[in-house]
Design a protein around this motif. Structure first.
Motif, PDB file in Angstrom:
ATOM      1  N   LEU A 135      55.068 -28.221  18.553  1.00  0.00           N
ATOM      2  CA  LEU A 135      54.755 -27.223  17.530  1.00  0.00           C
ATOM      3  C   LEU A 135      53.257 -26.948  17.476  1.00  0.00           C
ATOM      4  O   LEU A 135      52.827 -25.794  17.387  1.00  0.00           O
ATOM      5  N   ASP A 136      52.447 -27.996  17.542  1.00  0.00           N
ATOM      6  CA  ASP A 136      50.997 -27.821  17.492  1.00  0.00           C
ATOM      7  C   ASP A 136      50.491 -26.980  18.660  1.00  0.00           C
ATOM      8  O   ASP A 136      49.552 -26.192  18.515  1.00  0.00           O
ATOM      9  N   VAL A 137      51.127 -27.124  19.816  1.00  0.00           N
ATOM     10  CA  VAL A 137      50.722 -26.350  20.986  1.00  0.00           C
ATOM     11  C   VAL A 137      51.023 -24.872  20.786  1.00  0.00           C
ATOM     12  O   VAL A 137      50.174 -23.994  21.015  1.00  0.00           O
ATOM     13  N   PHE A 138      52.236 -24.568  20.325  1.00  0.00           N
ATOM     14  CA  PHE A 138      52.634 -23.171  20.166  1.00  0.00           C
ATOM     15  C   PHE A 138      51.927 -22.505  18.985  1.00  0.00           C
ATOM     16  O   PHE A 138      51.699 -21.294  19.010  1.00  0.00           O
ATOM     17  N   MET A 139      51.597 -23.272  17.945  1.00  0.00           N
ATOM     18  CA  MET A 139      50.919 -22.693  16.786  1.00  0.00           C
ATOM     19  C   MET A 139      49.511 -22.227  17.128  1.00  0.00           C
ATOM     20  O   MET A 139      48.935 -21.388  16.433  1.00  0.00           O
ATOM     21  N   ALA A 140      48.935 -22.758  18.193  1.00  0.00           N
ATOM     22  CA  ALA A 140      47.579 -22.367  18.594  1.00  0.00           C
ATOM     23  C   ALA A 140      47.548 -21.028  19.314  1.00  0.00           C
ATOM     24  O   ALA A 140      46.474 -20.460  19.520  1.00  0.00           O
ATOM     25  N   LEU A 141      48.734 -20.495  19.685  1.00  0.00           N
ATOM     26  CA  LEU A 141      48.803 -19.240  20.437  1.00  0.00           C
ATOM     27  C   LEU A 141      49.352 -18.127  19.557  1.00  0.00           C
ATOM     28  O   LEU A 141      50.264 -18.351  18.763  1.00  0.00           O
ATOM     29  N   PRO A 142      48.852 -16.901  19.686  1.00  0.00           N
ATOM     30  CA  PRO A 142      49.408 -15.766  18.928  1.00  0.00           C
ATOM     31  C   PRO A 142      50.847 -15.486  19.360  1.00  0.00           C
ATOM     32  O   PRO A 142      51.204 -15.644  20.528  1.00  0.00           O
ATOM     33  N   THR A 143      51.667 -15.058  18.400  1.00  0.00           N
ATOM     34  CA  THR A 143      53.077 -14.782  18.702  1.00  0.00           C
ATOM     35  C   THR A 143      53.223 -13.663  19.727  1.00  0.00           C
ATOM     36  O   THR A 143      54.112 -13.716  20.575  1.00  0.00           O
ATOM     37  N   PRO A 171      58.145 -21.397  15.961  1.00  0.00           N
ATOM     38  CA  PRO A 171      57.204 -22.453  15.561  1.00  0.00           C
ATOM     39  C   PRO A 171      56.606 -22.267  14.171  1.00  0.00           C
ATOM     40  O   PRO A 171      56.337 -23.258  13.481  1.00  0.00           O
ATOM     41  N   LYS A 172      56.388 -21.031  13.729  1.00  0.00           N
ATOM     42  CA  LYS A 172      55.810 -20.816  12.401  1.00  0.00           C
ATOM     43  C   LYS A 172      56.774 -21.257  11.308  1.00  0.00           C
ATOM     44  O   LYS A 172      56.361 -21.849  10.293  1.00  0.00           O
ATOM     45  N   PHE A 173      58.058 -20.976  11.478  1.00  0.00           N
ATOM     46  CA  PHE A 173      59.045 -21.439  10.505  1.00  0.00           C
ATOM     47  C   PHE A 173      59.182 -22.954  10.547  1.00  0.00           C
ATOM     48  O   PHE A 173      59.352 -23.595   9.509  1.00  0.00           O
ATOM     49  N   VAL A 174      59.128 -23.535  11.747  1.00  0.00           N
ATOM     50  CA  VAL A 174      59.204 -24.990  11.864  1.00  0.00           C
ATOM     51  C   VAL A 174      58.033 -25.639  11.134  1.00  0.00           C
ATOM     52  O   VAL A 174      58.195 -26.620  10.393  1.00  0.00           O
ATOM     53  N   HIS A 175      56.844 -25.096  11.339  1.00  0.00           N
ATOM     54  CA  HIS A 175      55.650 -25.662  10.710  1.00  0.00           C
ATOM     55  C   HIS A 175      55.741 -25.592   9.189  1.00  0.00           C
ATOM     56  O   HIS A 175      55.452 -26.577   8.483  1.00  0.00           O
ATOM     57  N   SER A 176      56.143 -24.439   8.647  1.00  0.00           N
ATOM     58  CA  SER A 176      56.239 -24.275   7.195  1.00  0.00           C
ATOM     59  C   SER A 176      57.298 -25.197   6.607  1.00  0.00           C
ATOM     60  O   SER A 176      57.054 -25.858   5.582  1.00  0.00           O
TER      61      SER A 176
END
Length: 294
Positions: A135-143, A171-176
């Motif tokens: 998740l941390d990897v994908f959150m660093a990239l724009p959708t 990933p944004k929903f997972v993070h929230s």
């Protein structure tokens, strides 16, 4: 003041009715809701009654200005493009594709992302740690960048477009969901439920998810607008839908060369995109305010 009844005293409204009652008090949000419903109804119903097909070409009526232009004609309300196609008809068909593609994307991302986020927040160990690091990897990239890479691998097309943007937004929903669940598990009412013998599933269904509703509404609203903008951006880059399907971003991209000759072929679809995004944001803000007061 709560409505009263002669025999039962005060009549308490259900939570849904209370939220709707407070939502109605926000007139700006109500306007956004009615506009969004109007776009949905018009996009579905009106194309059946239009005299033109979205792909119908007429070389004799090329680049006719909109009807409010002195050189325009009421026969073509929003004018025609460089192939003689009716712009109004194409905008309605394109709005339907853009709106419902964004809606499907949000439903997929919301369902999968919330489940993974709750799992990552409830449990500890290798599985949860793996999800968190990915998740941390994908959150660093724009959708949009992630979606472009996925579409480049899968190829253009509406179904691939939906899959690509859904995967990029999960990933944004997972993070929230993960952050909310981890914070919520530290509260005393969760400890009390555990002492009463509640299982993990019962904690999620009856304690965590009801309190997550406001967060999910806010995240869904933001994701919906992002999904629509991503759909139109990929369509503009010609990585989205393919002819004969019509989409607002693809319409703007194909008409970019006409920006000085026929600006209405770009401005009018752009106005529809902006109006849809603003209406969704207004509805989301209204629901958030109504839930905060309930």
């Amino acid at each position: 003041m709560e409505p009263s009844d002669l025999y039962q005293g005060e009549v308490h409204l259900s939570p849904v009715k209370q939220v709707w009652q407070r939502f109605q008090q926000n007139h700006i949000a109500l306007v956004g809701l009615w506009f969004m419903l109007l776009v949905i109804i018009v996009s579905i119903v009106v194309p059946w009654f239009l005299p033109y097909s979205p792909a119908e070409q007429n070389p004799a009526q090329v680049l006719i200005p909109p009807s409010w232009n002195p050189n325009g004609s009421v026969v073509h309300l929003f004018g025609t493009d460089d192939l003689g196609r009716d712009v109004f008809t194409r905008i309605l068909y394109g709005s339907r594709t853009t709106f419902f593609a964004g809606f499907i994307v949000v439903c997929i991302a919301l369902g999968i992302g919330t489940i993974l986020g709750v799992f990552a927040g409830m449990y500890r160990g290798i599985k949860s740690s793996t999800i968190n690091h990915l998740l941390d990897v994908f959150m660093a990239l724009p959708t949009l960048l992630i979606a472009i890479v996925i579409v480049a691998i899968l190829g253009p097309g509406l179904s691939n477009l939906i899959v690509a943007i859904s995967l990029a937004m999960i990933p944004k929903f997972v993070h929230s969901a993960r952050s909310f669940v981890r914070t919520e598990l530290q509260k005393e009412y969760i400890l009390a439920a555990r002492l009463d013998g509640a299982s993990h599933l019962q904690l999620v269904l009856y304690s965590v998810l009801p309190n997550m509703l406001q967060l999910l509404i806010v995240q869904t609203t933001l994701a919906f607008t992002t999904a629509i903008l991503d759909v139109t951006a990929l369509g503009f880059l010609r990585l989205g839908v393919e002819p004969p399907q019509i989409e607002l971003g693809a319409m703007i991209g194909s008409s970019a060369k006409l920006s000085f000759i026929a600006p209405w072929t770009i401005i009018l679809p752009g106005i529809f995109i902006i109006a849809i995004v603003i209406s969704i944001n207004l509805v989301g803000d209204g629901l958030r305010s109504a839930l905060e007061k309930s």
